[in-house]
Write a protein that holds these residues in place. Sequence first.
Motif, mmCIF file in Angstrom:
data_model
loop_
_atom_site.group_PDB
_atom_site.id
_atom_site.type_symbol
_atom_site.label_atom_id
_atom_site.label_comp_id
_atom_site.label_asym_id
_atom_site.label_seq_id
_atom_site.Cartn_x
_atom_site.Cartn_y
_atom_site.Cartn_z
ATOM 1 N N ARG A 225 0.829 -1.210 0.000
ATOM 2 C CA ARG A 225 0.000 0.000 0.000
ATOM 3 C C ARG A 225 0.862 1.259 0.000
ATOM 4 O O ARG A 225 0.564 2.223 -0.715
ATOM 5 C CB ARG A 225 -0.929 -0.007 1.219
ATOM 6 C CG ARG A 225 -1.916 1.158 1.227
ATOM 7 C CD ARG A 225 -2.898 1.048 2.370
ATOM 8 N NE ARG A 225 -3.898 2.109 2.303
ATOM 9 C CZ ARG A 225 -4.797 2.353 3.241
ATOM 10 N NH1 ARG A 225 -4.831 1.575 4.315
ATOM 11 N NH2 ARG A 225 -5.647 3.343 3.109
ATOM 12 N N LEU A 226 1.930 1.267 0.780
ATOM 13 C CA LEU A 226 2.793 2.439 0.811
ATOM 14 C C LEU A 226 3.538 2.626 -0.505
ATOM 15 O O LEU A 226 3.723 3.764 -0.968
ATOM 16 C CB LEU A 226 3.778 2.328 1.972
ATOM 17 C CG LEU A 226 3.158 2.368 3.367
ATOM 18 C CD1 LEU A 226 4.233 2.244 4.440
ATOM 19 C CD2 LEU A 226 2.336 3.626 3.584
ATOM 20 N N ALA A 227 3.964 1.538 -1.120
ATOM 21 C CA ALA A 227 4.645 1.648 -2.413
ATOM 22 C C ALA A 227 3.725 2.234 -3.474
ATOM 23 O O ALA A 227 4.167 2.987 -4.358
ATOM 24 C CB ALA A 227 5.160 0.277 -2.840
ATOM 25 N N GLU A 228 2.447 1.915 -3.389
ATOM 26 C CA GLU A 228 1.487 2.429 -4.367
ATOM 27 C C GLU A 228 1.323 3.946 -4.273
ATOM 28 O O GLU A 228 0.893 4.584 -5.239
ATOM 29 C CB GLU A 228 0.133 1.753 -4.162
ATOM 30 C CG GLU A 228 0.128 0.283 -4.599
ATOM 31 C CD GLU A 228 -1.157 -0.441 -4.236
ATOM 32 O OE1 GLU A 228 -1.945 0.115 -3.414
ATOM 33 O OE2 GLU A 228 -1.373 -1.559 -4.745
ATOM 34 N N LEU A 229 1.689 4.537 -3.157
ATOM 35 C CA LEU A 229 1.630 5.994 -3.010
ATOM 36 C C LEU A 229 2.689 6.692 -3.854
ATOM 37 O O LEU A 229 2.581 7.897 -4.103
ATOM 38 C CB LEU A 229 1.819 6.392 -1.549
ATOM 39 C CG LEU A 229 0.755 5.940 -0.558
ATOM 40 C CD1 LEU A 229 1.201 6.271 0.872
ATOM 41 C CD2 LEU A 229 -0.586 6.599 -0.852
ATOM 42 N N GLN A 230 3.720 5.954 -4.252
ATOM 43 C CA GLN A 230 4.843 6.524 -5.008
ATOM 44 C C GLN A 230 5.408 7.773 -4.304
ATOM 45 O O GLN A 230 5.476 8.866 -4.873
ATOM 46 C CB GLN A 230 4.413 6.856 -6.439
ATOM 47 C CG GLN A 230 4.168 5.646 -7.322
ATOM 48 C CD GLN A 230 5.458 4.927 -7.676
ATOM 49 O OE1 GLN A 230 6.298 5.447 -8.408
ATOM 50 N NE2 GLN A 230 5.633 3.724 -7.135
#
Length: 275
Positions: A225-230
């Motif tokens: 989920r955090l990676a998807e925030l870019q």
Amino acid sequence: MENKFIPATSVNSGKMVEIQPDLQMYTVQIVNLFFVGSRGDWVLVDAGMPQSAEEIVQEAEKLFGEGAKPKAIVLTHGHFDHVGALEELIQRWDVDVYAHEQELPFLTGKQDYPKPDASVEGGMVAKISPMFPHEAIDISGRVHALPADGTVPPMPGWEWIHTPGHSPGHVSLFRPSDKVLLAGDAFVTVKQDALYNVLTQKKEFQGPPRYLTTDWQAAKQSVIRLAELQPDIAATGHGEEARGEELRDGLAYLVREFDQIAIPDYGRYVEDNDK
């Protein structure tokens, strides 16, 4: 807890780093905390190691002036190295605390955290982890649940994201305007179970500290989920900050290889040793 000194340190202990003009990261022994805001309008994120209250107050006054106190303290979670000075700081500053509702039992004396897992695959820090406090603290009447709408009342422009796994109510903080992420221990940038890496702060993207993480599947989903925030900038509870391409590539690699990098081969909280 506030009377128990933990004999652990790193080369970054006592170091202040400017992440953004209104965001400073300070390292207490082996853990980072954050001063967010400006003179007269700032918030403390996390509260360091036991016996560090005076040090934190001194650093706040260097940044914001004599007698400076925050609007509030916001917690990513309640493990000992993130609340070590909390009770003393609350008394000194007369401020309230915000945390996720699932973290409140550990902050109101109702439930202890699980004991650190010395049996988990990992280095020397994991082996000595039973000496780390895991008992609940009680700041009833001072701690409030973060609102369900994702806002952080004392931090306009920031939002909280539930990132469980390392603890049930772990949150990360994100500011969409400049894509800055305070990840807590959802992931870290140092191999926190290895003593040499902790001492030298060798940078590498890792999952949450192994000896205190109880739900590895939730932890994996939190990193995804955090990676998807870019994010453009990320600062974590342990290790140095990361930016730009280094950050995005590191997070992408951690997501892709999470089972091999982060999840231990064995340990009390690894179900049937099966990743």
